[in-house]
Enzyme design. Structure first.
Site, PDB file in Angstrom:
ATOM      1  N   TYR A   1       0.688  12.442 -36.733  1.00 23.98           N
ATOM      2  CA  TYR A   1      -0.217  11.631 -35.910  1.00 23.98           C
ATOM      3  C   TYR A   1      -1.483  12.415 -35.586  1.00 23.98           C
ATOM      4  O   TYR A   1      -2.606  11.915 -35.746  1.00 23.98           O
ATOM      5  CB  TYR A   1       0.505  11.221 -34.630  1.00 23.98           C
ATOM      6  CG  TYR A   1      -0.359  10.448 -33.654  1.00 23.98           C
ATOM      7  CD1 TYR A   1      -0.701   9.120 -33.895  1.00 23.98           C
ATOM      8  CD2 TYR A   1      -0.812  11.042 -32.479  1.00 23.98           C
ATOM      9  CE1 TYR A   1      -1.475   8.405 -32.990  1.00 23.98           C
ATOM     10  CE2 TYR A   1      -1.589  10.338 -31.576  1.00 23.98           C
ATOM     11  CZ  TYR A   1      -1.917   9.021 -31.835  1.00 23.98           C
ATOM     12  OH  TYR A   1      -2.689   8.322 -30.941  1.00 23.98           O
TER      13      TYR A   1
ATOM     14  N   LYS B   1      -5.388  11.577 -36.732  1.00 25.09           N
ATOM     15  CA  LYS B   1      -6.480  11.415 -35.775  1.00 25.09           C
ATOM     16  C   LYS B   1      -7.583  12.447 -36.021  1.00 25.09           C
ATOM     17  O   LYS B   1      -8.781  12.137 -35.891  1.00 25.09           O
ATOM     18  CB  LYS B   1      -5.951  11.524 -34.343  1.00 25.09           C
ATOM     19  CG  LYS B   1      -5.170  10.298 -33.898  1.00 25.09           C
ATOM     20  CD  LYS B   1      -6.039   9.049 -33.912  1.00 25.09           C
ATOM     21  CE  LYS B   1      -5.337   7.828 -33.409  1.00 25.09           C
ATOM     22  NZ  LYS B   1      -6.198   6.615 -33.459  1.00 25.09           N
TER      23      LYS B   1
ATOM     24  N   SER C   1      -7.080  11.430 -29.920  1.00 22.34           N
ATOM     25  CA  SER C   1      -5.926  11.886 -29.149  1.00 22.34           C
ATOM     26  C   SER C   1      -5.957  13.380 -28.925  1.00 22.34           C
ATOM     27  O   SER C   1      -6.567  14.135 -29.709  1.00 22.34           O
ATOM     28  CB  SER C   1      -4.647  11.509 -29.915  1.00 22.34           C
ATOM     29  OG  SER C   1      -3.516  12.172 -29.409  1.00 22.34           O
TER      30      SER C   1
END
Length: 332
Positions: A148, A152, A124
């Site tokens: 998040y 990642k 991402s």
């Protein structure tokens, strides 16, 4: 070729499986077996001509991974994740799904002697956090500022290390924000980027929670599937030690999105957008990167749209049979 898709019930996983079922190929190579895994049984690609297996299973369950590795798929596409807002709201779940499940998969591959599959890892843009330049280069450091993004980024580093050691053959794909996503909004902070186009194109109202000068990086679901297909057969020796790349896309402001909607669908569609500022969403997305130099991915053959109008037209072709709420204007 045997392809396994983890997270196959999600939008990108479903579209990838459907494309493989339609063409019988992935990245130009013939596919004769397809394994689809998600926490809910994937109900996709039923018309696939080869051997198809659909499983309802959690990647963090050791038995799930062992069963998958025993099949020795040639390509494993790892799309399973919970999205940005949910990972921020539920720290434990975010790390369990986005990090622990990924590491468990990589560890299982480490112990599978004589088996080194191509593994496509879905990353991402959230791996990048401010401060960053206006246009972020390929070699910019990973500086996530969300749980998040941190999860990642850790996945990317694991992908590099396990590839370096020969346990898997990794290709990391940093997806742009995928737009226009079909279906209903999800819990991602970026969900409105699709909603302000999808809902008006379907004759429905949409809420815009940020200012129109917010800029971001986009590609269509069709391009996302293309990234994975290309990554499946890419000569990974070209990647060297850095296995993850930012994918090409379109840098556009919300105003650019709205103007593209106006050109394609007219003023009536634009009038369906209602401005309701949401400070929480605005604070998240305004800190995200806005533009990228993707020369590395471009040189390796990855392709995406070059304008936001093209992104909208892809949605009309793929999801609405080429029709919107108003007749489309001729392409200039």
């Amino acid at each position: 070729m045997h392809v396994a898709i983890i997270g196959a019930a999600g939008m990108i996983g479903r579209k990838l499986a459907e494309r493989i079922a339609d063409t019988g190929k992935m990245g130009g190579a013939s596919v004769d077996a397809l394994t689809l895994i998600d926490v809910h049984a994937p109900n996709v690609a039923e018309h696939f001509a080869g051997t198809r297996t659909a499983l309802a299973a959690d990647l963090s369950n050791a038995g799930t991974i062992a069963g998958l590795i025993a099949q020795k798929p040639d390509v494993i596409v790892h799309l399973a994740a919970i999205v940005s807002s949910e990972a921020e709201a539920d720290l434990e779940k975010g790390y369990r799904v986005n990090l622990d499940g990924t590491r468990a998969l990589f560890e299982a591959l480490r112990h599978a002697e004589g088996y080194t599959p191509r593994l496509i890892y879905a990353s991402s843009l959230a791996v990048f956090g401010a401060p960053f330049p206006t246009r972020i280069p390929d070699d910019f450091q990973l500086t996530p500022q969300s749980s998040y993004g941190t999860q990642k980024a850790m996945g990317e580093l694991l992908l590099d290390d396990y590839s370096r050691r020969g346990f898997l053959d990794g290709v990391g794909i940093r997806f742009p924000t995928i737009c226009i996503r079909p279906g209903k909004p999800n819990k991602a902070a970026s969900s409105f980027y699709s909603s302000i186009l999808r809902e008006p194109l379907n004759g429905q109202q949409a809420v815009l929670p940020v200012s129109e000068d917010v800029r971001h990086w986009f590609a269509s679901p069709r391009a996302a599937v293309g990234f994975i297909e290309h990554g499946a057969t890419l000569n990974s020796a070209l990647l060297g030690a850095r296995r993850s790349m930012t994918m090409p896309g379109v840098s556009a402001t919300v105003a650019d999105q709205i103007e593209a909607l106006r050109v394609v669908a007219g003023d009536k569609a634009v009038a369906l957008i209602r401005r309701e500022h949401d400070p929480a969403i605005a604070s998240i997305v305004e800190s995200w990167p806005r533009d990228f130099d993707t020369a590395r991915a471009n040189q390796m053959g990855f392709r995406a749209e070059t304008s936001f109008r093209e992104i909208i037209e892809v949605y009309l072709e793929d999801e609405m049979d080429g029709q919107g709420p108003n007749a489309m204007r001729p392409v200039a």
